[in-house]
Design an enzyme around this catalytic site. Sequence first.
Site, PDB file in Angstrom:
ATOM      1  N   SER A 159       0.794  -1.225   0.000  1.00  0.00           N
ATOM      2  CA  SER A 159       0.000   0.000   0.000  1.00  0.00           C
ATOM      3  C   SER A 159       0.823   1.270   0.000  1.00  0.00           C
ATOM      4  O   SER A 159       0.261   2.364  -0.134  1.00  0.00           O
ATOM      5  CB  SER A 159      -0.949   0.008   1.195  1.00  0.00           C
ATOM      6  N   GLN A 167      -5.587 -16.302   1.606  1.00  0.00           N
ATOM      7  CA  GLN A 167      -5.329 -17.689   1.224  1.00  0.00           C
ATOM      8  C   GLN A 167      -5.532 -17.903  -0.265  1.00  0.00           C
ATOM      9  O   GLN A 167      -4.842 -18.704  -0.891  1.00  0.00           O
ATOM     10  CB  GLN A 167      -6.227 -18.642   2.030  1.00  0.00           C
ATOM     11  N   TYR A 194     -10.660   2.222   6.029  1.00  0.00           N
ATOM     12  CA  TYR A 194      -9.707   1.916   4.969  1.00  0.00           C
ATOM     13  C   TYR A 194     -10.358   1.036   3.904  1.00  0.00           C
ATOM     14  O   TYR A 194     -10.949   0.016   4.202  1.00  0.00           O
ATOM     15  CB  TYR A 194      -8.513   1.188   5.565  1.00  0.00           C
ATOM     16  N   SER A 195     -10.255   1.468   2.656  1.00  0.00           N
ATOM     17  CA  SER A 195     -10.809   0.694   1.549  1.00  0.00           C
ATOM     18  C   SER A 195      -9.878   0.735   0.359  1.00  0.00           C
ATOM     19  O   SER A 195      -9.672   1.791  -0.253  1.00  0.00           O
ATOM     20  CB  SER A 195     -12.189   1.224   1.138  1.00  0.00           C
ATOM     21  N   ASN A 196      -9.309  -0.406   0.022  1.00  0.00           N
ATOM     22  CA  ASN A 196      -8.447  -0.505  -1.148  1.00  0.00           C
ATOM     23  C   ASN A 196      -9.203  -0.253  -2.445  1.00  0.00           C
ATOM     24  O   ASN A 196      -8.621   0.133  -3.454  1.00  0.00           O
ATOM     25  CB  ASN A 196      -7.799  -1.890  -1.184  1.00  0.00           C
ATOM     26  N   GLY A 249       2.763  -0.656   4.319  1.00  0.00           N
ATOM     27  CA  GLY A 249       2.259  -1.605   3.340  1.00  0.00           C
ATOM     28  C   GLY A 249       2.492  -3.034   3.760  1.00  0.00           C
ATOM     29  O   GLY A 249       3.427  -3.331   4.500  1.00  0.00           O
TER      30      GLY A 249
END
Length: 399
Positions: free
Chosen positions: A108, A173, A207-209, A349
């Site tokens: 990140s 995973q 937080y949102s990617n 990150g």
Amino acid sequence: MTRTHLPRKQLTTYKRAFGALLALAAVAGVTAGARPDDARARPETVPRATTDHPRLRALLHRLSTTDGSPGVLVAVRDRTGRAVLTSGVADVRRHTPLRADSRFRIGSMTKPFVATVVLQLAGEGRVVLDAPVERYLPGVVRGHGNDGRKVTVRQLLQHTSGLPDYLDDLKPQDIIEHPLTHYATRDLIRLALTHRPDFEPGAQVRYSNTGYLLAGLLIERVTGHTYADEIRRRVIAPLHLRRTSLPGDATGIRGPHPRGYVRTSKGEPLKDLTALNPSFAGPSGDMISNGADMNRFLDALVRGRLLRPAQLRQMMKTRPTGSPDGGAYGLGLESHPLPCGGLAWGYDGGVPGYQTIGAVTVDGRQATAMANLYPGEAQAQDDDMRAVIPTALCAADDG
């Protein structure tokens, strides 16, 4: 994709989102896509700072021994000079020593690069931060209550959009078991939008990617070029970041680098995940860099070499995250109070194989750290990685 000393809140956030995924140095052999001549490259000559950094060295030793990371590296710069300190190994099988010029996946810590380009476009009058995302990406943010007409560009960059994080569905995973799989950015966005918003846009911080996937698409729509090309042209080339790259679907790390390891469950042996297709992270966390380059980038950013004053003020206008350490989000940048006074500005990150964190101060102190175990690291590693940045940035005040 994760992310500076920046706190536990960030590391926890990334851990949820793939351990921050998207939140060392030595050649441990050539991974897929690496060139033999890169692997044999001579180590970078690194001027040494005059201070010995005893507290920082002790912290790195603990990280690479009792905390369990195979190796750890920190690149520092202060008024006495610059140094790269290492501890542990780059390769648990060959016991290869870490190199000062090592490259690694930054997860990140890609986000400040993306935010910088968006803010440059704002400075050029091509993007309006408080305009709805719909203006630039019509019809993309739709479904299950998500609405690009209500979400602004600013909110994407500051994690206040309320948009669901696609990494809540794409589990660690999945990536560990199928590390070479290609993921299309638009498919990942659609995956996120199968869920309702977390909250009304602007109501809070989460937080949102997904927001940074959309920011990458926005750059492409506005410029007609990929976000990767724009980062290369606008940031990497002007700053001469020769060890920084956007790999696309390339699964290897070019140049000297440590192996990247994950641990799938407590007590299990380390798994080498150096070869990885980072398309699952895209503009949210796919970049590769090294300590010196990250320090140079963050320093140039906060000292006004990349953004016009008005846009830099917008980037550094923060909103509290609610974390006990006083952390706050700006636009692709985070601030944290330092124990020696002032603020650290940076990001952290976490991407399979590597945990990273970096921050600078406006007076020129710099530090970037990396450990080559993630996810599956011990809580002690998280705690000590959070401690590296304030320890490094406040070293001159230790006497």
